[in-house]
Write a protein that holds these residues in place. Sequence first.
Motif, mmCIF file in Angstrom:
data_model
loop_
_atom_site.group_PDB
_atom_site.id
_atom_site.type_symbol
_atom_site.label_atom_id
_atom_site.label_comp_id
_atom_site.label_asym_id
_atom_site.label_seq_id
_atom_site.Cartn_x
_atom_site.Cartn_y
_atom_site.Cartn_z
ATOM 1 N N ILE A 155 0.762 0.402 -2.643
ATOM 2 C CA ILE A 155 -0.147 1.003 -1.665
ATOM 3 C C ILE A 155 -0.369 0.063 -0.472
ATOM 4 O O ILE A 155 -0.357 0.501 0.685
ATOM 5 N N GLY A 156 -0.548 -1.224 -0.759
ATOM 6 C CA GLY A 156 -0.798 -2.191 0.319
ATOM 7 C C GLY A 156 0.351 -2.213 1.322
ATOM 8 O O GLY A 156 0.126 -2.233 2.546
ATOM 9 N N ARG A 157 1.555 -2.184 0.793
ATOM 10 C CA ARG A 157 2.751 -2.202 1.647
ATOM 11 C C ARG A 157 2.792 -0.950 2.534
ATOM 12 O O ARG A 157 3.137 -1.019 3.720
ATOM 13 N N ALA A 158 2.439 0.185 1.947
ATOM 14 C CA ALA A 158 2.437 1.435 2.726
ATOM 15 C C ALA A 158 1.369 1.376 3.827
ATOM 16 O O ALA A 158 1.589 1.884 4.934
ATOM 17 N N ILE A 159 0.236 0.747 3.531
ATOM 18 C CA ILE A 159 -0.822 0.600 4.552
ATOM 19 C C ILE A 159 -0.315 -0.290 5.695
ATOM 20 O O ILE A 159 -0.477 0.027 6.874
ATOM 21 N N LEU B 139 1.499 -0.898 11.210
ATOM 22 C CA LEU B 139 2.523 -1.415 12.128
ATOM 23 C C LEU B 139 3.203 -0.291 12.906
ATOM 24 O O LEU B 139 3.486 -0.434 14.095
ATOM 25 N N ALA B 140 3.438 0.824 12.226
ATOM 26 C CA ALA B 140 4.104 1.955 12.906
ATOM 27 C C ALA B 140 3.247 2.486 14.049
ATOM 28 O O ALA B 140 3.768 2.995 15.042
ATOM 29 N N GLU B 141 1.929 2.357 13.904
ATOM 30 C CA GLU B 141 1.007 2.859 14.934
ATOM 31 C C GLU B 141 0.591 1.758 15.911
ATOM 32 O O GLU B 141 -0.241 1.995 16.781
ATOM 33 N N SER B 142 1.126 0.555 15.731
ATOM 34 C CA SER B 142 0.636 -0.591 16.516
ATOM 35 C C SER B 142 1.198 -0.604 17.934
ATOM 36 O O SER B 142 2.188 0.066 18.236
ATOM 37 N N ILE C 57 -2.021 -9.340 9.744
ATOM 38 C CA ILE C 57 -1.935 -10.518 8.870
ATOM 39 C C ILE C 57 -1.969 -10.011 7.427
ATOM 40 O O ILE C 57 -2.932 -9.348 7.014
ATOM 41 N N VAL C 58 -0.909 -10.303 6.681
ATOM 42 C CA VAL C 58 -0.735 -9.706 5.358
ATOM 43 C C VAL C 58 -0.667 -10.782 4.289
ATOM 44 O O VAL C 58 0.188 -11.660 4.325
ATOM 45 N N ASN C 59 -1.572 -10.672 3.332
ATOM 46 C CA ASN C 59 -1.534 -11.580 2.184
ATOM 47 C C ASN C 59 -0.646 -11.013 1.073
ATOM 48 O O ASN C 59 -0.509 -9.802 0.941
ATOM 49 N N GLU D 36 0.801 8.613 1.110
ATOM 50 C CA GLU D 36 -0.325 9.555 1.214
ATOM 51 C C GLU D 36 -1.658 8.806 1.195
ATOM 52 O O GLU D 36 -2.604 9.178 1.900
ATOM 53 N N VAL D 37 -1.719 7.737 0.413
ATOM 54 C CA VAL D 37 -2.943 6.912 0.403
ATOM 55 C C VAL D 37 -3.066 6.175 1.737
ATOM 56 O O VAL D 37 -4.146 6.124 2.341
ATOM 57 N N ALA D 38 -1.941 5.632 2.208
ATOM 58 C CA ALA D 38 -1.955 4.862 3.460
ATOM 59 C C ALA D 38 -2.400 5.720 4.641
ATOM 60 O O ALA D 38 -3.124 5.253 5.524
ATOM 61 N N SER D 39 -1.986 6.977 4.634
ATOM 62 C CA SER D 39 -2.357 7.817 5.780
ATOM 63 C C SER D 39 -3.863 8.083 5.779
ATOM 64 O O SER D 39 -4.493 8.115 6.837
ATOM 65 N N LEU D 40 -4.470 8.210 4.587
ATOM 66 C CA LEU D 40 -5.943 8.338 4.519
ATOM 67 C C LEU D 40 -6.605 7.029 4.969
ATOM 68 O O LEU D 40 -7.585 7.045 5.732
ATOM 69 N N CYS D 41 -6.070 5.910 4.516
ATOM 70 C CA CYS D 41 -6.639 4.601 4.917
ATOM 71 C C CYS D 41 -6.626 4.478 6.437
ATOM 72 O O CYS D 41 -7.625 4.055 7.044
ATOM 73 N N PHE D 42 -5.511 4.842 7.040
ATOM 74 C CA PHE D 42 -5.398 4.713 8.499
ATOM 75 C C PHE D 42 -6.423 5.617 9.196
ATOM 76 O O PHE D 42 -7.069 5.218 10.170
#
Length: 245
Positions: free
Chosen positions: A14-18, A23-26, A33-35, A217-223
Motif C-alpha cells: 500500500i505504501g508503495r502505491a501511495i 509522484l504521478a500527481e507531482s 521522502i520515503v522511508n 484503490e487504497v492509494a487513490s483514497l489516500c490521495f
Amino acid sequence: MSNISVITSGTSGIGRAIVKKILAESAEGDRVIVNYGHSDQAAEDLKNELPEKQRERLTLVKADLSDYDAMMEFAGKVKEMTDHIDWLVLNTGIGTYVPYDEYTFELWNHIINTNLSIPAFLVRELKPHMAEYGNILFMGSQAGQQPYSSSLVYSVSKAGVLHMAKCLVKFFDDRRVSVNAIAPGFIETRWQKDRTDESYERINRKIAAHRFGTPEEVASLCFAVLSNDYLNGSVYEVTGGYDYF
Ligand SMILES: NC(=O)c1ccc[n+]([C@@H]2O[C@H](COP(=O)([O-])OP(=O)(O)OC[C@H]3O[C@@H](n4cnc5c(N)ncnc54)[C@H](OP(=O)(O)O)[C@@H]3O)[C@@H](O)[C@H]2O)c1
C-alpha cells in the motif's frame, strides 16, 4: 510553495502505491521522502520503475521504525532535508498470527511499538515542521474497527491508531493541520501471500465487491483525503463493503 510529502514504509504494498500516486500527481519542485525498513532491493526497484522526472523528486531513507532511536534518527534526517512537511503519511504496520495464548510480552510490545507508539512519537517529533494547512494520514485497518480475533494485538494496535488520529486533531489546531486515518479491509499485498484458496473464498463471500482490494484503490483514497483540506478527524474505510453477507 512546493509540496513536500513524507511516507513511512513506502517501498512495498500500500505504501508503495501511495508513493507512486503522489509522484504521478507531482509537479516541478515537489519532493517525496520515503522511508523503508529493511529491503534495499524493494527500494531500488521502486526507484528504477519511475519515470526520470519522478525519480528526481524521490528521496529514500532507510530506518527501522520499530526502534525508538532509529525513528529519532529518521526524524532528524527529515528535518535536515526540508524546512516544512505538507503531507505526512504513517503507513508502517506489522502483524502476527501467533495465537493469543502463545504471545510473549516482547511480541506484544514489538507490535504495539511499531504500529502505535513509534508513529505517535514520530508525529510529535515532526510536529514543528508541519506546514500550515498540512495533512497527516494514519494507516489504520478495518481490524481496528471491529474485533479481529485472528490477530488480537494487531486489532488492538489499529484501534489505537484510528483513535489517535482523532485525538491528535486538537494538537494541530494552531496551524490548521488535518489528521485523518484510512481503514482498509482485505488488500492484495504480500500480507495475503500465505492465504489458501478456501480462505480467499470465505472472505470474498463476505465482501460486497466479492474480491480483495488493490493497493492502488487504497492509494487513490489516500490521495483524495490528503488533497482535501476540509477532511479532518475522520476515518475513511476502503473495504469493498465488508460484512454485508
Ligand atoms: N494488506 C492489507 O490487507 C491491509 C489491510 C489493512 C491495513 N493494512 C495496513 O497497511 C499498511 C501497509 O501494509 P501492506 O499490506 O502494504 O504490507 P507490505 O506490503 O508488507 O508492506 C509493509 C511495509 O512495511 C515496511 N516495514 C516493515 N517493518 C518495518 C520497520 N520496522 N520499519 C520501517 N518499515 C517497515 C516494509 O518495508 P521493509 O520490508 O523494507 O521493512 C514494507 O514496505 C500497514 O500499516 C498495514 O497494517 C494492510
